[in-house]
Design an enzyme around this catalytic site. Structure first.
Site, short mmCIF file in Angstrom:
data_model
loop_
_atom_site.label_atom_id
_atom_site.label_comp_id
_atom_site.label_asym_id
_atom_site.label_seq_id
_atom_site.Cartn_x
_atom_site.Cartn_y
_atom_site.Cartn_z
N ASP A 30 0.85 -1.19 0.00
CA ASP A 30 0.00 0.00 0.00
C ASP A 30 0.88 1.24 0.00
O ASP A 30 1.93 1.27 0.66
CB ASP A 30 -0.91 0.00 1.23
CG ASP A 30 -1.98 1.05 1.14
OD1 ASP A 30 -1.67 2.23 1.39
OD2 ASP A 30 -3.13 0.71 0.83
N ILE A 31 0.48 2.26 -0.72
CA ILE A 31 1.28 3.49 -0.83
C ILE A 31 1.39 4.23 0.51
O ILE A 31 2.36 4.93 0.77
CB ILE A 31 0.73 4.41 -1.94
CG1 ILE A 31 1.76 5.47 -2.29
CG2 ILE A 31 -0.61 4.99 -1.55
CD1 ILE A 31 1.45 6.25 -3.54
N HIS A 74 -9.35 -15.59 2.27
CA HIS A 74 -10.11 -15.49 1.03
C HIS A 74 -11.27 -14.51 1.22
O HIS A 74 -11.85 -14.41 2.29
CB HIS A 74 -10.62 -16.86 0.56
CG HIS A 74 -11.54 -17.54 1.53
ND1 HIS A 74 -11.06 -18.19 2.66
CD2 HIS A 74 -12.88 -17.70 1.54
CE1 HIS A 74 -12.09 -18.72 3.32
NE2 HIS A 74 -13.20 -18.42 2.66
N LEU A 75 -11.57 -13.79 0.16
CA LEU A 75 -12.63 -12.78 0.14
C LEU A 75 -13.84 -13.37 -0.57
O LEU A 75 -13.71 -13.93 -1.66
CB LEU A 75 -12.15 -11.54 -0.61
CG LEU A 75 -13.19 -10.47 -0.93
CD1 LEU A 75 -13.66 -9.78 0.34
CD2 LEU A 75 -12.61 -9.45 -1.91
N HIS A 76 -15.02 -13.23 0.05
CA HIS A 76 -16.26 -13.65 -0.59
C HIS A 76 -16.79 -12.48 -1.42
O HIS A 76 -16.93 -11.37 -0.92
CB HIS A 76 -17.31 -14.04 0.45
CG HIS A 76 -16.99 -15.31 1.16
ND1 HIS A 76 -17.42 -16.54 0.72
CD2 HIS A 76 -16.24 -15.53 2.27
CE1 HIS A 76 -16.97 -17.47 1.54
NE2 HIS A 76 -16.24 -16.89 2.49
#
Length: 108
Positions: A30-31, A74-76
């Protein structure tokens, strides 16, 4: 998409500290990291709308320990959220002890 900063990072047209990359996903720092390990995992394509998903009726989130059945992050991504069964609405109920929602604002 020429205006998408993530697409520019993925293609190398914008700076980004890439940690992992394959044919489908890129992971970069992330920046403005909130901690030592703050990464963004980004699909290389704008997949939801391109595949027919309804970006205005989507539920995104994670099951939280101990309620996760698989010990792998994991993303749903569920669309349309309004099409879920009663049981699914309970299992994926936003901001409960067992499911943490992700709020998304999609800009075009």
């Amino acid at each position: 998409m020429s205006h998408c900063i993530f697409c520019k990072i993925i293609s190398g047209d914008a700076p980004g500290e890439i940690f992992y990359q394959d044919d489908e996903v890129t992971v970069f720092k992330d920046i403005k990291p909130a901690s030592n390990f703050h990464f963004l995992a980004v699909p290389k394509e704008h997949i939801l709308a391109d595949k027919g998903g309804d970006v205005d009726d989507v539920r995104l989130g994670f099951h939280l320990p101990p309620f996760n059945s698989i010990a792998h992050l994991h993303l749903h991504v569920i669309s349309p959220a309004s099409g879920m069964s009663t049981l699914s609405r309970l299992i994926f109920k936003p901001n409960t002890w067992w499911f943490s929602s992700v709020i998304v604002r999609i800009l075009f």
